[in-house]
Design a protein around this motif. Structure first.
Motif, PDB file in Angstrom:
ATOM      1  N   GLY A   1     137.934  30.923 -61.426  1.00 57.75           N
ATOM      2  CA  GLY A   1     136.883  31.082 -62.419  1.00 57.75           C
ATOM      3  C   GLY A   1     136.286  29.780 -62.904  1.00 57.75           C
ATOM      4  O   GLY A   1     135.184  29.763 -63.450  1.00 57.75           O
ATOM      5  N   LEU A   2     137.010  28.660 -62.715  1.00 58.58           N
ATOM      6  CA  LEU A   2     136.476  27.371 -63.136  1.00 58.58           C
ATOM      7  C   LEU A   2     135.337  26.938 -62.211  1.00 58.58           C
ATOM      8  O   LEU A   2     135.408  27.113 -60.994  1.00 58.58           O
ATOM      9  CB  LEU A   2     137.563  26.303 -63.096  1.00 58.58           C
ATOM     10  N   SER A   3     134.312  26.333 -62.781  1.00 55.48           N
ATOM     11  CA  SER A   3     133.259  25.727 -61.968  1.00 55.48           C
ATOM     12  C   SER A   3     133.816  24.485 -61.284  1.00 55.48           C
ATOM     13  O   SER A   3     134.864  23.955 -61.670  1.00 55.48           O
ATOM     14  CB  SER A   3     132.075  25.342 -62.853  1.00 55.48           C
ATOM     15  N   THR A   4     133.091  23.998 -60.300  1.00 59.56           N
ATOM     16  CA  THR A   4     133.521  22.765 -59.636  1.00 59.56           C
ATOM     17  C   THR A   4     133.548  21.605 -60.617  1.00 59.56           C
ATOM     18  O   THR A   4     134.455  20.763 -60.582  1.00 59.56           O
ATOM     19  CB  THR A   4     132.592  22.448 -58.451  1.00 59.56           C
ATOM     20  N   ASP A   5     132.565  21.545 -61.513  1.00 61.90           N
ATOM     21  CA  ASP A   5     132.540  20.479 -62.521  1.00 61.90           C
ATOM     22  C   ASP A   5     133.816  20.498 -63.356  1.00 61.90           C
ATOM     23  O   ASP A   5     134.457  19.449 -63.570  1.00 61.90           O
ATOM     24  CB  ASP A   5     131.327  20.637 -63.441  1.00 61.90           C
ATOM     25  N   ALA A   6     134.189  21.682 -63.834  1.00 61.18           N
ATOM     26  CA  ALA A   6     135.379  21.802 -64.673  1.00 61.18           C
ATOM     27  C   ALA A   6     136.646  21.489 -63.869  1.00 61.18           C
ATOM     28  O   ALA A   6     137.572  20.833 -64.371  1.00 61.18           O
ATOM     29  CB  ALA A   6     135.468  23.209 -65.263  1.00 61.18           C
ATOM     30  N   HIS A   7     136.685  21.935 -62.645  1.00 66.35           N
ATOM     31  CA  HIS A   7     137.832  21.688 -61.768  1.00 66.35           C
ATOM     32  C   HIS A   7     138.070  20.182 -61.587  1.00 66.35           C
ATOM     33  O   HIS A   7     139.198  19.689 -61.745  1.00 66.35           O
ATOM     34  CB  HIS A   7     137.572  22.354 -60.408  1.00 66.35           C
ATOM     35  N   VAL A   8     137.012  19.459 -61.291  1.00 60.99           N
ATOM     36  CA  VAL A   8     137.132  18.021 -61.066  1.00 60.99           C
ATOM     37  C   VAL A   8     137.477  17.295 -62.358  1.00 60.99           C
ATOM     38  O   VAL A   8     138.264  16.338 -62.362  1.00 60.99           O
ATOM     39  CB  VAL A   8     135.838  17.474 -60.442  1.00 60.99           C
ATOM     40  N   ASP A   9     136.922  17.749 -63.479  1.00 60.45           N
ATOM     41  CA  ASP A   9     137.225  17.120 -64.765  1.00 60.45           C
ATOM     42  C   ASP A   9     138.700  17.287 -65.120  1.00 60.45           C
ATOM     43  O   ASP A   9     139.364  16.331 -65.556  1.00 60.45           O
ATOM     44  CB  ASP A   9     136.352  17.734 -65.859  1.00 60.45           C
ATOM     45  N   ILE A  10     139.232  18.480 -64.899  1.00 56.90           N
ATOM     46  CA  ILE A  10     140.650  18.715 -65.165  1.00 56.90           C
ATOM     47  C   ILE A  10     141.509  17.874 -64.233  1.00 56.90           C
ATOM     48  O   ILE A  10     142.531  17.300 -64.641  1.00 56.90           O
ATOM     49  CB  ILE A  10     140.972  20.217 -65.019  1.00 56.90           C
ATOM     50  N   ALA A  11     141.093  17.767 -62.977  1.00 58.78           N
ATOM     51  CA  ALA A  11     141.832  16.942 -62.019  1.00 58.78           C
ATOM     52  C   ALA A  11     141.900  15.501 -62.488  1.00 58.78           C
ATOM     53  O   ALA A  11     142.967  14.861 -62.451  1.00 58.78           O
ATOM     54  CB  ALA A  11     141.164  17.022 -60.647  1.00 58.78           C
ATOM     55  N   GLU A  12     140.785  14.970 -62.950  1.00 56.88           N
ATOM     56  CA  GLU A  12     140.747  13.582 -63.414  1.00 56.88           C
ATOM     57  C   GLU A  12     141.720  13.364 -64.565  1.00 56.88           C
ATOM     58  O   GLU A  12     142.481  12.383 -64.580  1.00 56.88           O
ATOM     59  CB  GLU A  12     139.327  13.217 -63.843  1.00 56.88           C
ATOM     60  N   GLN A  13     141.716  14.288 -65.524  1.00 57.39           N
ATOM     61  CA  GLN A  13     142.624  14.141 -66.662  1.00 57.39           C
ATOM     62  C   GLN A  13     144.088  14.205 -66.226  1.00 57.39           C
ATOM     63  O   GLN A  13     144.929  13.435 -66.713  1.00 57.39           O
ATOM     64  CB  GLN A  13     142.348  15.253 -67.665  1.00 57.39           C
ATOM     65  N   ALA A  14     144.384  15.134 -65.313  1.00 57.76           N
ATOM     66  CA  ALA A  14     145.764  15.301 -64.865  1.00 57.76           C
ATOM     67  C   ALA A  14     146.245  14.067 -64.110  1.00 57.76           C
ATOM     68  O   ALA A  14     147.360  13.566 -64.336  1.00 57.76           O
ATOM     69  CB  ALA A  14     145.879  16.543 -63.989  1.00 57.76           C
ATOM     70  N   TRP A  15     145.434  13.560 -63.200  1.00 55.93           N
ATOM     71  CA  TRP A  15     145.812  12.370 -62.448  1.00 55.93           C
ATOM     72  C   TRP A  15     145.995  11.159 -63.364  1.00 55.93           C
ATOM     73  O   TRP A  15     146.939  10.407 -63.216  1.00 55.93           O
ATOM     74  CB  TRP A  15     144.758  12.071 -61.381  1.00 55.93           C
ATOM     75  N   ARG A  16     145.099  11.004 -64.332  1.00 57.53           N
ATOM     76  CA  ARG A  16     145.200   9.866 -65.243  1.00 57.53           C
ATOM     77  C   ARG A  16     146.475   9.965 -66.087  1.00 57.53           C
ATOM     78  O   ARG A  16     147.074   8.951 -66.454  1.00 57.53           O
ATOM     79  CB  ARG A  16     143.958   9.791 -66.130  1.00 57.53           C
ATOM     80  N   GLY A  17     146.885  11.190 -66.387  1.00 63.55           N
ATOM     81  CA  GLY A  17     148.078  11.371 -67.207  1.00 63.55           C
ATOM     82  C   GLY A  17     149.383  11.170 -66.464  1.00 63.55           C
ATOM     83  O   GLY A  17     150.441  11.098 -67.103  1.00 63.55           O
ATOM     84  N   GLY A  18     149.347  11.104 -65.138  1.00 66.92           N
ATOM     85  CA  GLY A  18     150.582  10.822 -64.414  1.00 66.92           C
ATOM     86  C   GLY A  18     150.965  11.819 -63.347  1.00 66.92           C
ATOM     87  O   GLY A  18     152.004  11.661 -62.678  1.00 66.92           O
ATOM     88  N   VAL A  19     150.120  12.834 -63.131  1.00 69.60           N
ATOM     89  CA  VAL A  19     150.387  13.794 -62.064  1.00 69.60           C
ATOM     90  C   VAL A  19     150.010  13.173 -60.717  1.00 69.60           C
ATOM     91  O   VAL A  19     149.044  12.415 -60.617  1.00 69.60           O
ATOM     92  CB  VAL A  19     149.591  15.092 -62.319  1.00 69.60           C
ATOM     93  N   ASP A  20     150.772  13.494 -59.687  1.00 69.27           N
ATOM     94  CA  ASP A  20     150.500  12.964 -58.344  1.00 69.27           C
ATOM     95  C   ASP A  20     149.508  13.816 -57.568  1.00 69.27           C
ATOM     96  O   ASP A  20     148.636  13.282 -56.871  1.00 69.27           O
ATOM     97  CB  ASP A  20     151.803  12.904 -57.533  1.00 69.27           C
ATOM     98  N   LEU A  21     149.671  15.124 -57.676  1.00 67.09           N
ATOM     99  CA  LEU A  21     148.924  16.039 -56.821  1.00 67.09           C
ATOM    100  C   LEU A  21     148.206  17.106 -57.627  1.00 67.09           C
ATOM    101  O   LEU A  21     148.800  17.754 -58.496  1.00 67.09           O
ATOM    102  CB  LEU A  21     149.866  16.731 -55.831  1.00 67.09           C
ATOM    103  N   LEU A  22     146.951  17.290 -57.314  1.00 64.83           N
ATOM    104  CA  LEU A  22     146.210  18.469 -57.747  1.00 64.83           C
ATOM    105  C   LEU A  22     146.485  19.557 -56.721  1.00 64.83           C
ATOM    106  O   LEU A  22     146.672  19.267 -55.543  1.00 64.83           O
ATOM    107  CB  LEU A  22     144.718  18.159 -57.799  1.00 64.83           C
ATOM    108  N   LYS A  23     146.499  20.807 -57.149  1.00 67.51           N
ATOM    109  CA  LYS A  23     146.777  21.899 -56.217  1.00 67.51           C
ATOM    110  C   LYS A  23     145.877  23.094 -56.499  1.00 67.51           C
ATOM    111  O   LYS A  23     145.716  23.501 -57.648  1.00 67.51           O
ATOM    112  CB  LYS A  23     148.241  22.327 -56.340  1.00 67.51           C
ATOM    113  N   ASP A  24     145.285  23.640 -55.443  1.00 65.27           N
ATOM    114  CA  ASP A  24     144.654  24.951 -55.563  1.00 65.27           C
ATOM    115  C   ASP A  24     145.747  25.995 -55.695  1.00 65.27           C
ATOM    116  O   ASP A  24     146.833  25.845 -55.121  1.00 65.27           O
ATOM    117  CB  ASP A  24     143.831  25.273 -54.308  1.00 65.27           C
ATOM    118  N   ASP A  25     145.458  27.076 -56.393  1.00 66.24           N
ATOM    119  CA  ASP A  25     146.436  28.150 -56.411  1.00 66.24           C
ATOM    120  C   ASP A  25     146.151  29.122 -55.280  1.00 66.24           C
ATOM    121  O   ASP A  25     145.183  28.979 -54.532  1.00 66.24           O
ATOM    122  CB  ASP A  25     146.469  28.849 -57.764  1.00 66.24           C
ATOM    123  N   GLU A  26     146.992  30.159 -55.178  1.00 68.82           N
ATOM    124  CA  GLU A  26     146.991  30.992 -53.980  1.00 68.82           C
ATOM    125  C   GLU A  26     145.688  31.744 -53.742  1.00 68.82           C
ATOM    126  O   GLU A  26     145.346  32.071 -52.604  1.00 68.82           O
ATOM    127  CB  GLU A  26     148.164  31.984 -54.030  1.00 68.82           C
TER     128      GLU A  26
END
Length: 419
Positions: free
Chosen positions: A158-183
């Motif tokens: 349900g997330l737009s691509t814009d929202a998806h990438v924004d969340i990815a950026e925050q997660a990576w900056r916070g210390g996560v290694d991998l973004l993952k699509d769900d099933e």
């Protein structure tokens, strides 16, 4: 004329050979069926037996009969040995059509579960196995001394691509290694595959440079097999290091095909186990997660979800035992990195690592994005929980020592697990 009798498939004095595939079944014989009769029918139906006498000369037959060689009525366990020549080398669909095929619907048993397998070298050598295995933690990431941290943007669809990438950026900056699509996120209009992959991997490169840690993306390529190959090629073209496949719903033949192509592309394979519970949730019937994990390793995945040892939202299972098998020696085949996921948050990380050890992937979704401070703070809290656990410091003590993101997470969730 020769007839094949069910008694031919029962030999309690049989000593398995080192080329036999040994399968452990848990069965409940049907009413009026003895344990011996039910066990012999399992061996018969899963190899070369039939219910009627045949007009075939014995000299024209190759002896490929399975043998039920041990019965333990107290546990409901039946052991069956299969000659390796019964199977097509390197064909997981054919093997499973034997050992987990028609027998699942036989009237001779009220229930039957394939609980475990012992794989002979002859069969194992027919499969590629994982390309990287645990080496992926250092060859593709910077996690040689800690768990790999993973997150799925939430909501998972349900997330737009814009929202998806924004969340990815925050997660990576916070210390996560991998973004993952769900099933169930593949190529839908609200977040198209190619745009999502291109923009997410571009952002991963930015955050790799910014943080000094490798950031990457587990891209769900699940689709029809030819399309999966095309998508894997696109991921490689965009500089990605990983693809994800819903291995059960995609099918084992597709997984084997993707594995061959990913070797040429240098991509590691993350296995999501969506639909596994259709086979393994009932303790008395189906196929165990242990066997699903074994099949996944042979077919060539590098990491797979195996549960949380009861510390998440999913039903409890033998996660430590499954993980140990995935890490065990299998005639030199690479190992598989287990992934713990489903309802995890910073407050359970210490117990999780105590139960499973550090050589795992820890995936948190809501346990990151539901943090009161947002995704970046949630990622920092998860990373801080790992740091505390590896230093042998309690989460509460570490949080009180200036790690505010972890403190907020503990205040919100404590050490309780969701249901």
């Amino acid at each position: 004329m020769t007839g094949i009798e069910y008694d031919d498939f029962l030999d309690l004095d049989y000593a398995p050979t080192d080329t036999d595939l040994l399968c452990e079944f848990t069965i409940a014989p049907a009413e009026g069926m003895s344990w011996e009769a039910a066990a012999s029918r399992v061996a018969s139906e899963s190899s070369n037996g039939t219910w009627a006498a045949l007009h075939v000369e014995a000299s024209e037959l190759t002896d490929l009969s399975a043998v039920a060689y041990d019965i333990d009525e107290s546990t409901g366990t039946v052991m069956v040995a299969y000659p390796a020549d019964l199977f097509e080398m390197g064909s997981m669909p054919q093997i499973l059509s034997c050992i987990a095929g028609n027998i699942m619907g036989m009237k001779a048993v009220d229930s039957i579960r394939l609980a475990d397998c012992e794989w002979p070298r002859q069969l194992v050598e027919g499969f590629h196995g994982p390309q990287f295995g645990s080496a992926v933690m250092t060859e593709k990431l910077d996690a040689d001394d800690r768990p790999v941290l993973v997150t799925v943007p939430k909501p998972k669809v349900g997330l737009s691509t814009d929202a998806h990438v924004d969340i990815a950026e925050q997660a990576w900056r916070g210390g996560v290694d991998l973004l993952k699509d769900d099933e169930n996120l593949t190529d839908q209009p609200f977040n198209p595959f190619e745009e999502r992959v291109e923009r997410s991997l571009a952002k991963a490169r930015e955050l790799t440079e910014e943080t000094g840690e490798t950031k990457d993306y587990l891209v769900n390529i699940t689709a029809e097999t030819d399309e999966m190959i095309r998508r894997a090629e696109f991921v490689a073209e965009q500089g990605g290091g990983f693809v994800m496949v819903d291995v059960v719903t995609a099918g084992w033949a597709s997984v084997q095909t993707v594995r061959e192509h990913c070797e040429d592309l240098g991509l590691a394979i993350h296995a999501h186990r969506a639909m596994h519970a259709a086979f393994d949730r009932m303790e008395h019937h189906g196929v165990s997660m242990r066997v699903i994990a074994q099949v996944s390793r042979l077919c060539g995945v590098d990491h797979i979800h195996t549960g949380t040892a009861g510390l998440g939202k999913l039903a409890n299972e033998d996660t430590p035992g499954i993980n140990a098998w995935l890490k065990s020696d299998l005639y030199g085949m690479n190992d598989v990195v287990p992934c713990a996921s489903g309802g995890l948050h910073p407050g359970v990380v210490d117990a999780l690592l105590d139960a499973l050890g550090p050589e795992i992937l820890i995936q948190a979704g809501g346990g990151i994005h539901g943090h009161p401070g947002g995704t970046e703070a949630g990622s920092r809290a998860l990373r801080q929980a790992v740091e505390a656990s590896q230093q042998g410091v309690s989460l509460a003590e570490y949080a009180a020592d200036g790690h505010d993101e972890l403190q907020t997470a503990l205040d919100k969730w404590g050490s309780e697990t969701p249901r």
